[in-house]
Design an enzyme around this catalytic site. Structure first.
Site, PDB file in Angstrom:
ATOM      1  N   ASP A  94      85.979  22.452-121.595  1.00  0.00           N
ATOM      2  CA  ASP A  94      86.989  21.569-122.204  1.00  0.00           C
ATOM      3  C   ASP A  94      88.305  21.629-121.445  1.00  0.00           C
ATOM      4  O   ASP A  94      89.302  22.162-121.918  1.00  0.00           O
ATOM      5  CB  ASP A  94      87.197  21.908-123.687  1.00  0.00           C
ATOM      6  CG  ASP A  94      87.695  23.335-123.896  1.00  0.00           C
ATOM      7  OD1 ASP A  94      87.516  24.176-122.989  1.00  0.00           O
ATOM      8  OD2 ASP A  94      88.281  23.610-124.954  1.00  0.00           O
ATOM      9  N   HIS A 100      87.797  26.884-119.764  1.00  0.00           N
ATOM     10  CA  HIS A 100      89.234  26.581-119.836  1.00  0.00           C
ATOM     11  C   HIS A 100      89.756  27.177-121.142  1.00  0.00           C
ATOM     12  O   HIS A 100      89.955  26.466-122.128  1.00  0.00           O
ATOM     13  CB  HIS A 100      89.476  25.073-119.774  1.00  0.00           C
ATOM     14  CG  HIS A 100      89.011  24.462-118.483  1.00  0.00           C
ATOM     15  ND1 HIS A 100      87.686  24.206-118.206  1.00  0.00           N
ATOM     16  CD2 HIS A 100      89.705  24.052-117.388  1.00  0.00           C
ATOM     17  CE1 HIS A 100      87.587  23.676-116.998  1.00  0.00           C
ATOM     18  NE2 HIS A 100      88.788  23.565-116.484  1.00  0.00           N
ATOM     19  N   HIS A 135      85.773  22.960-133.003  1.00  0.00           N
ATOM     20  CA  HIS A 135      85.468  24.290-133.527  1.00  0.00           C
ATOM     21  C   HIS A 135      84.489  24.265-134.693  1.00  0.00           C
ATOM     22  O   HIS A 135      83.758  25.233-134.906  1.00  0.00           O
ATOM     23  CB  HIS A 135      86.765  25.019-133.873  1.00  0.00           C
ATOM     24  CG  HIS A 135      87.589  25.309-132.660  1.00  0.00           C
ATOM     25  ND1 HIS A 135      88.974  25.312-132.665  1.00  0.00           N
ATOM     26  CD2 HIS A 135      87.220  25.582-131.377  1.00  0.00           C
ATOM     27  CE1 HIS A 135      89.407  25.587-131.450  1.00  0.00           C
ATOM     28  NE2 HIS A 135      88.369  25.752-130.659  1.00  0.00           N
TER      29      HIS A 135
END
Length: 296
Positions: A173, A42, A19
């Site tokens: 991911d 995802h 992030h």
């Protein structure tokens, strides 16, 4: 097939890496007026309780955001990318509290421009997480700018490339619980670069003792180099904690992960050059801690 739940891992060191880089990428992409299409293949549940049953059971956030945020306050020169990331997470919490962690869908949405120019497409197959994601998105009242579908992200992504605006950010991911996910990721990137060569493609992966995990970044470099596109690869390892006498060889869970970015913004490498050493200094806990940052 549906055993993985990110709620157990929310806010861990892998999320810190993922992030921080995602925020840095989006900040740069937002500088251009042209609308952006963001896709999360995802998406998970979207929002997670750090004081809830799942995160509390694993305790992984204690080696991630819950360790990072207070430590940064003691530093004189915090890397801007880390400060920005922590600020985004803090915006989902009341002052001084760290009870909610935003997953990638909410991190991305937080940085989309107002006015409905940008679009966010979210895919999630896990039935429980897909239902939770739809509920969390409904509470946003974001209207048409956010779309949720319980479909396979690898396949569904194809319909959005190339986007009408010719600008896209794609986050890939998967859980990698199924060994075939590694091959699906490489095939997905190869297909994406044929459909839309100028998109920004971000792949997260775990660094674990499995041949497919070690091969993945090498295969991604080959695919990207063959396509003539730039790439950036970053890893973070927090290391292993030495066992106390009598503990035996207890499993320590995931200790390292990587991010591979195709067509990275030129601002991403200097941002991570400043951020990664601070991540290691704060989150590192033993033998094997460190980071890698390389680019084409």
């Amino acid at each position: 097939m549906y055993s993985y739940r990110h709620a157990f891992h929310a806010g861990n060191h892998a999320d810190v890496l993922k992030h921080t880089m995602l925020v840095a990428i989006l900040r740069h992409l937002a500088l251009k007026d042209t609308p952006l299409v963001a896709v999360d293949t995802h998406a998970g549940a979207g929002l997670y309780r750090l004081d809830g049953e799942y995160a509390g059971t694993s305790g992984e956030a204690q080696d991630g955001i819950l360790k990072l945020a207070p430590a940064l306050r003691a530093l004189e020169n915090v890397a801007p990318a880390l400060a920005d990331y922590v600020s985004v997470v803090a915006s989902f919490n009341k002052k001084g509290q760290w009870k909610v962690y935003p997953g990638s869908p909410f991190v991305v949405h937080e940085l989309l421009r107002e006015g409905g120019r940008d679009r966010l497409k979210l895919f999630e197959m896990h039935p429980t997480d897909a239902k939770a994601l739809a509920g969390h998105v409904a509470q946003m009242e974001a209207g048409r700018e956010v779309a949720v579908a319980r479909t396979d992200g690898f396949e569904s992504l194809k319909a959005f490339l190339p986007p009408p605006s010719r600008r896209a950010l794609v986050l890939i991911d998967p859980s990698y619980e199924i060994k075939s996910d590694y091959a699906k990721v490489t095939a997905c990137i190869q297909d994406c670069l044929k459909r839309f060569p100028t998109g920004v493609y971000v792949v997260w992966y775990p660094i674990i003792p499995r041949p497919e995990a070690h091969e993945l970044p090498r295969r991604l470099k080959t695919i990207t180099n063959n396509a003539g596109k730039p790439w950036l690869h970053a890893t973070l390892s927090i290391g292993h904690v030495a066992h106390q006498p009598g503990e035996g060889n207890q499993p320590q869970g995931l200790t390292a992960s990587g991010m591979f970015v195709v067509n990275p913004p030129h601002t991403l490498k200097p941002a991570m050059q400043a951020a990664l050493p601070q991540m290691v200094d704060i989150l590192g806990r033993g033998r094997g801690k460190g980071h890698v940052l390389e680019s084409s």
